[in-house]
Design a protein around this motif. Sequence first.
Motif, PDB file in Angstrom:
ATOM      1  N   LEU A   1      91.482 -60.636 -32.829  1.00 47.71           N
ATOM      2  CA  LEU A   1      91.876 -59.915 -31.629  1.00 47.71           C
ATOM      3  C   LEU A   1      90.795 -60.124 -30.583  1.00 47.71           C
ATOM      4  CD1 LEU A   1      93.801 -57.694 -30.397  1.00 47.71           C
ATOM      5  CD2 LEU A   1      92.197 -56.037 -31.290  1.00 47.71           C
TER       6      LEU A   1
ATOM      7  N   TYR B   1      89.979 -59.337 -26.312  1.00 48.26           N
ATOM      8  CA  TYR B   1      90.363 -58.844 -25.002  1.00 48.26           C
ATOM      9  C   TYR B   1      89.946 -59.881 -23.973  1.00 48.26           C
ATOM     10  CZ  TYR B   1      92.239 -54.480 -23.199  1.00 48.26           C
ATOM     11  OH  TYR B   1      93.063 -53.515 -22.711  1.00 48.26           O
ATOM     12  N   GLY B   2      90.877 -60.296 -23.168  1.00 45.98           N
ATOM     13  CA  GLY B   2      90.557 -61.287 -22.156  1.00 45.98           C
ATOM     14  C   GLY B   2      90.027 -60.655 -20.899  1.00 45.98           C
TER      15      GLY B   2
ATOM     16  N   LEU C   1      95.410 -59.797 -23.941  1.00 47.83           N
ATOM     17  CA  LEU C   1      94.939 -59.651 -25.299  1.00 47.83           C
ATOM     18  C   LEU C   1      95.447 -60.809 -26.126  1.00 47.83           C
ATOM     19  CD1 LEU C   1      95.681 -55.920 -26.008  1.00 47.83           C
ATOM     20  CD2 LEU C   1      93.582 -57.027 -26.641  1.00 47.83           C
TER      21      LEU C   1
ATOM     22  N   GLN D   1      80.982 -44.656 -15.801  1.00 46.61           N
ATOM     23  CA  GLN D   1      82.423 -44.818 -15.955  1.00 46.61           C
ATOM     24  C   GLN D   1      82.832 -46.284 -16.052  1.00 46.61           C
ATOM     25  OE1 GLN D   1      84.981 -42.256 -15.993  1.00 46.61           O
ATOM     26  NE2 GLN D   1      83.120 -41.175 -16.554  1.00 46.61           N
ATOM     27  N   GLY D   2      81.877 -47.168 -15.983  1.00 42.92           N
ATOM     28  CA  GLY D   2      82.216 -48.588 -16.075  1.00 42.92           C
ATOM     29  C   GLY D   2      82.530 -49.207 -14.733  1.00 42.92           C
TER      30      GLY D   2
ATOM     31  N   VAL E   1      80.654 -50.362 -12.162  1.00 43.81           N
ATOM     32  CA  VAL E   1      79.354 -50.711 -11.611  1.00 43.81           C
ATOM     33  C   VAL E   1      79.510 -51.289 -10.207  1.00 43.81           C
ATOM     34  CG1 VAL E   1      79.193 -53.054 -12.467  1.00 43.81           C
ATOM     35  CG2 VAL E   1      77.150 -51.704 -12.273  1.00 43.81           C
TER      36      VAL E   1
ATOM     37  N   SER F   1      74.389 -56.402 -13.972  1.00 46.31           N
ATOM     38  CA  SER F   1      75.704 -56.204 -14.570  1.00 46.31           C
ATOM     39  C   SER F   1      76.805 -56.621 -13.602  1.00 46.31           C
ATOM     40  CB  SER F   1      75.923 -54.739 -14.947  1.00 46.31           C
ATOM     41  OG  SER F   1      74.892 -54.283 -15.740  1.00 46.31           O
TER      42      SER F   1
ATOM     43  N   ASN G   1      78.098 -53.337 -21.196  1.00 48.68           N
ATOM     44  CA  ASN G   1      77.287 -52.206 -20.757  1.00 48.68           C
ATOM     45  C   ASN G   1      77.507 -51.826 -19.301  1.00 48.68           C
ATOM     46  OD1 ASN G   1      74.589 -51.263 -19.475  1.00 48.68           O
ATOM     47  ND2 ASN G   1      74.611 -50.533 -21.562  1.00 48.68           N
ATOM     48  N   LEU G   2      77.500 -52.795 -18.416  1.00 46.40           N
ATOM     49  CA  LEU G   2      77.801 -52.553 -17.010  1.00 46.40           C
ATOM     50  C   LEU G   2      77.037 -51.392 -16.403  1.00 46.40           C
ATOM     51  CD1 LEU G   2      81.599 -53.132 -16.588  1.00 46.40           C
ATOM     52  CD2 LEU G   2      79.699 -54.708 -16.452  1.00 46.40           C
TER      53      LEU G   2
ATOM     54  N   SER H   1      88.131 -54.752 -30.087  1.00 43.31           N
ATOM     55  CA  SER H   1      87.682 -55.584 -28.971  1.00 43.31           C
ATOM     56  C   SER H   1      87.723 -54.753 -27.690  1.00 43.31           C
ATOM     57  CB  SER H   1      88.598 -56.810 -28.852  1.00 43.31           C
ATOM     58  OG  SER H   1      88.212 -57.590 -27.766  1.00 43.31           O
ATOM     59  N   TRP H   2      86.707 -54.898 -26.878  1.00 40.53           N
ATOM     60  CA  TRP H   2      86.605 -54.125 -25.625  1.00 40.53           C
ATOM     61  C   TRP H   2      87.119 -54.937 -24.462  1.00 40.53           C
ATOM     62  CZ3 TRP H   2      85.346 -49.126 -25.411  1.00 40.53           C
ATOM     63  CH2 TRP H   2      84.644 -48.562 -26.487  1.00 40.53           C
ATOM     64  N   ASN H   3      87.652 -54.247 -23.487  1.00 40.67           N
ATOM     65  CA  ASN H   3      87.967 -54.956 -22.252  1.00 40.67           C
ATOM     66  C   ASN H   3      86.667 -55.185 -21.493  1.00 40.67           C
ATOM     67  OD1 ASN H   3      87.372 -52.476 -21.150  1.00 40.67           O
ATOM     68  ND2 ASN H   3      89.053 -52.542 -19.687  1.00 40.67           N
ATOM     69  N   ILE H   4      86.793 -55.825 -20.371  1.00 35.55           N
ATOM     70  CA  ILE H   4      85.607 -56.335 -19.701  1.00 35.55           C
ATOM     71  C   ILE H   4      84.726 -55.228 -19.141  1.00 35.55           C
ATOM     72  CG2 ILE H   4      86.815 -56.668 -17.508  1.00 35.55           C
ATOM     73  CD1 ILE H   4      84.288 -58.981 -19.047  1.00 35.55           C
ATOM     74  N   THR H   5      85.320 -54.104 -18.816  1.00 33.28           N
ATOM     75  CA  THR H   5      84.508 -53.026 -18.262  1.00 33.28           C
ATOM     76  C   THR H   5      84.090 -52.014 -19.324  1.00 33.28           C
ATOM     77  OG1 THR H   5      86.544 -51.883 -17.678  1.00 33.28           O
ATOM     78  CG2 THR H   5      85.484 -53.143 -15.956  1.00 33.28           C
TER      79      THR H   5
ATOM     80  N   THR I   1      86.015 -49.985 -20.889  1.00 35.64           N
ATOM     81  CA  THR I   1      86.740 -48.732 -20.735  1.00 35.64           C
ATOM     82  C   THR I   1      87.959 -48.654 -21.655  1.00 35.64           C
ATOM     83  OG1 THR I   1      87.863 -49.747 -18.868  1.00 35.64           O
ATOM     84  CG2 THR I   1      86.048 -48.273 -18.385  1.00 35.64           C
ATOM     85  N   VAL I   2      88.443 -49.789 -22.092  1.00 35.98           N
ATOM     86  CA  VAL I   2      89.604 -49.788 -22.984  1.00 35.98           C
ATOM     87  C   VAL I   2      89.235 -50.529 -24.262  1.00 35.98           C
ATOM     88  CG1 VAL I   2      92.027 -50.364 -23.244  1.00 35.98           C
ATOM     89  CG2 VAL I   2      91.134 -49.874 -20.983  1.00 35.98           C
TER      90      VAL I   2
ATOM     91  N   ALA J   1      90.708 -52.170 -27.762  1.00 36.23           N
ATOM     92  CA  ALA J   1      91.900 -52.595 -28.495  1.00 36.23           C
ATOM     93  C   ALA J   1      91.530 -52.685 -29.964  1.00 36.23           C
ATOM     94  CB  ALA J   1      92.379 -53.944 -27.992  1.00 36.23           C
TER      95      ALA J   1
ATOM     96  N   LEU K   1      95.770 -49.569 -28.067  1.00 31.81           N
ATOM     97  CA  LEU K   1      94.796 -49.514 -26.980  1.00 31.81           C
ATOM     98  C   LEU K   1      94.302 -48.082 -26.825  1.00 31.81           C
ATOM     99  CD1 LEU K   1      96.750 -51.648 -24.378  1.00 31.81           C
ATOM    100  CD2 LEU K   1      95.044 -52.399 -26.009  1.00 31.81           C
TER     101      LEU K   1
ATOM    102  N   TYR L   1      88.732 -38.737 -17.980  1.00 35.34           N
ATOM    103  CA  TYR L   1      87.498 -38.360 -17.295  1.00 35.34           C
ATOM    104  C   TYR L   1      86.665 -37.356 -18.086  1.00 35.34           C
ATOM    105  CZ  TYR L   1      89.910 -34.063 -16.085  1.00 35.34           C
ATOM    106  OH  TYR L   1      90.566 -32.876 -16.162  1.00 35.34           O
TER     107      TYR L   1
END
Lengths: 660, 424
Positions: free
Chosen positions: A213, A215-216, A221, A517-518, A520, A549, B230-231, B285-289, B291-292, B294, B304, B309
């Motif tokens: 799996l 994540y793109g 996905l 919150q991501g 950035v 980042s 991490n961002l 697997s994490w999304n790019i930010t 925040t999600v 999978a 997902l 908040y």
Amino acid sequence: MLCASKALRCALRELPGGGARRAGTGRVGGGQSESVRDVQFSIRDYFTFASTFENGNVQLWDIRRPDRCERMFTAHNGPVFCCDWHPEDRGWLATGGRDKMVKVWDMTTHRAKEVHCVQTIASVARVKWRPECRHHLATCSMMVDHNIYVWDVRRPFVPAAMFEEHRDVTTGIAWRHPHDPSFLLSGSKDSTLCQHLFRDASQPVERANPEGLCYGLFGDLAFAAKESLVATESGRKPYTGDRRHPIFFKRKLDPAEPFSGLASSALSVFEMEPGSSSMSWFVDTAERYALAGRPLAELCDHNAKVARDLGRNQVAQTWTMLRIIYCSPGLVPTTNLNHSVGKGSSCGLPLMNSFNLKDMAPGLGSETRLDRSKGDARSDTVLLDSSATLITNEDNEETEGSDVPADYLLGDVEGEDDELYLLDPEHAHSEEPEYVLPQEAFPLRHEIVDTPPGPEHLQDKADSPHVSGNEADAASLVPVDSSFSLISVSHALYDSRLPPDFFSALVCDMLRFYAEQGDVQMAVSVLIVLGERVRKDIDEQTQEHWYTSYIDLLQRFCLWNVSNQVVKLSTSRAISCLNQASTTLHVNCSHCKRPMSSRGWVCDRCHHCASMCAVCHHVVKGLFVWCQGCSHGGHLQHIMKWLEGSSHCPAGCGHLCEYS
Amino acid sequence: MFVARSIAADHKDLIHDVSFDFHGRRMATCSSDQSVKVWDKSESGDWHCTASWKTHSGSVWRVTWAHPEFGQVLASCSFDRTAAVWEEIVGESNDKLRGQSHWVKRTTLVDSRTSVTDVKFAPKHMGLMLATCSADGIVRIYEAPDVMNLSQWSLQHEISCKLSCSCISWNPSSSRAHSPMIAVGSDDSSPNAMAKVQIFEYNENTRKYAKAETLLTVTDPVHDIAFAPNLGRSFHILAIATKDVRIFTLKPVRKELTSSGGPTKFEIHIVAQFDNHNSQVWRVSWNITGTVLASSGDDGCVRLWKANYMDNWKCTGILKGNGSPVNGSSQQGNSNPSLGSNIPNLQNSLNGSSAGRYFFPPLDSPRAGSRWSSYAQLLPPPPPPPPPLIEHSCDADTASLQYPHPRRRSLSRPLNPLPENEGV
């Protein structure tokens, strides 16, 4: 009994009837030039035996015809160390070689046909068919690998079972009984002899991960899963049942088990529907945000608009807030800051409240400030006056006329629709409700009604002899009239010139909140736009972290220009040096094809200008693109156009240029 | 929302790993058939296999991309006890095999005596580094001192984990405040209840990796582990795939408070734990930010997870593995509560607040001949304990989806019957 030597020939002795009597000795094979590694009588065919050779050949002999072999074929690349006839299938011969492969040959056909090929991880020293299991065979290796593997030849990539007991090279293996598939004997250089119970074997297949799996970048996905897992419910049911009881599962591998077929995986990519890509907001925002080059207020407004267009109301709201905080007409010059802090705290309260509740986790300590502001409220009227004059000066610089400040301060009462870029109060008033979410607005109202400082303060102002009545009315009475809506309160208060410094702690908290919150992007964008105003309140390391980042993210999305702009605008030294590293271009002269020295665009050797456009033959100024293969290039536009029609170099050198 | 595009992977055995590259335009798959395939996304969004070659002499467990700054570089690890680094050589443009790329083996890392179970490149800011872990419980960290020379790797560190390792994850944080960190998961299934996740941190003073933390609560075999991107966060988020999905946060305790020189202390919180897969969870697997999250499990579904908040994590979607509609008789929803969650309170409150928030996208029938094979199910999250009502609505929705099995159609036409391209 059959024996073979490393010498040039195979010897054959026959001991019929199992007696000790030496009946006869025959020799087969003459003039073999290779040494023999293994010989095995065919189990079913009395007269046939197979021999394997160092050169990769396998020969089939009939003892009645000792002069030449029946059949010979090349089985392996390199020495064939072992062979074994299948106990039931008379035609099948398994051979193992140094090339790490076990091959199963069907010898019944005219030409030996390879029916299976098992790829092991080390050279194969021994191979033995497992009794009663048509497709199983055991192998061991002569070096490196000490384990014994049992393979199902139909699934040639993954061993069905593995025995890991030996600590040194396994030298020999044998199934204990010709009709019992569960006992395996093995001897090893670690001076042990082991009897393995097949049930205890470890099964690498079971530990192997059946799913992949990933994540793109754009929220897509990629998912690969064992087909039996994703197959329809009916086919899957019993399987999952087993999975939940690993003990059952472990025992499942008995010889009677029907082979489930080659396992395979289904690969699919889940993509976001075109247009709804979950990261398109990021790209759009990055591209459209204005970070520098305009007055702060304009930047904030622009960015707020961008955020709103993309449906990111909270972000838009934040930008609007920032604009109110930092660009209100009552911007106190920094020299006066220390005087006005006390006053600011009282005035700032309602605004701060709204700010808190909208954009931050609740409970950021507004309570304590609230208390303080009550006390301060009374003592600041004098300061208010002095700062008012200062504002006048400030405004003079920012706007056109000297009489503007007075107009401006009265503006909201008179309803003048000024086109000043400074916040027009009427505008703010009408805009705000659009993106204030109702459920968020309610607690706010209560908050304000409950806290007296606002009205109290207004009272004070009205009493103050230093403030002209007109101004005081303008500033103070509006909120009372308009039933305490959040907006009117804050707008009335910004008129009383808040020192932006007071908010910097909050703004920093806000930036941190976005980072956690991501988002950035927001943190860095605000950091750049506000510049010096907040920079000093955030430690260098954190800033650098945000920058790296964000730049990394931008580069992921190939937003090179934005990323470069961010690098350029950053004040952190570690960041701004990023685009100063490796800036050297190595160019060949387009004429003589030799590397250019550092003397500009004229070649040292042939004294031609190297930056001629191959299409229009003019010297290129500005964007120059060239082929790394033939060194010819030219104006970006020209080359792009040229390569649309032709794949050859426009200079006519015959090179197939690649433009990417 | 999601559209499933099924790809005829043409691997001859199980696919164990899928990996997107840095820019998300290339994908690598690896399989037990000992090969790795590289897929490129075309303009139209189709995935084309541009390379397929035999990489190892055993099952290839994992494949991973290096940062493109180092070139087009892949690393793979295998049951055959090796890890390998591959580099793509783009042929001259007048190559007759235009479009077919060529992957060259740059190095083979042979230090392990057992199956190498995971391989990961370190975050870019650390240089060109590679970590492997193996079934004998040793994590090895290699470095290519010269990034231009991919054939020279030196073994920098060997960390012994005492347990058979199954997965590793680098902490991607680029902050100078966070020293390099690596989390290791173990799938050791022996009955002793040892903690299966260990976190090692690089110590500048001793120049060694030292154990910083052990997640004591994780005692079941761990199959996958992943730090979130991490961002700019000050803390780290770690997802773990074991018999359920778990999400931990690790907040570094301020340096001043800890004795200097020692490993960073962390405040570790478990922020979410979900057993909705009802079985082993294999991948996270994490999304790019970040925040999600999978996750995929033995139920063949991808789920997902997203935090609101208030930092409450909940399920925001379920994707059926093959893109086919979830069958009407699906028991996934209501078998869930019967299994019982370890933290039922959290679970219930999450489900209660989230149900019905997500809807089916409007479904139109697939265009004929199109490769958009079907709409994956974006189901409402598993309903709260007494779910009959919502369950029913699911059935009704899925019932309308009984058009012919879409994958079959696309499978009947192999996507890319390319010749096996043996990588040198």
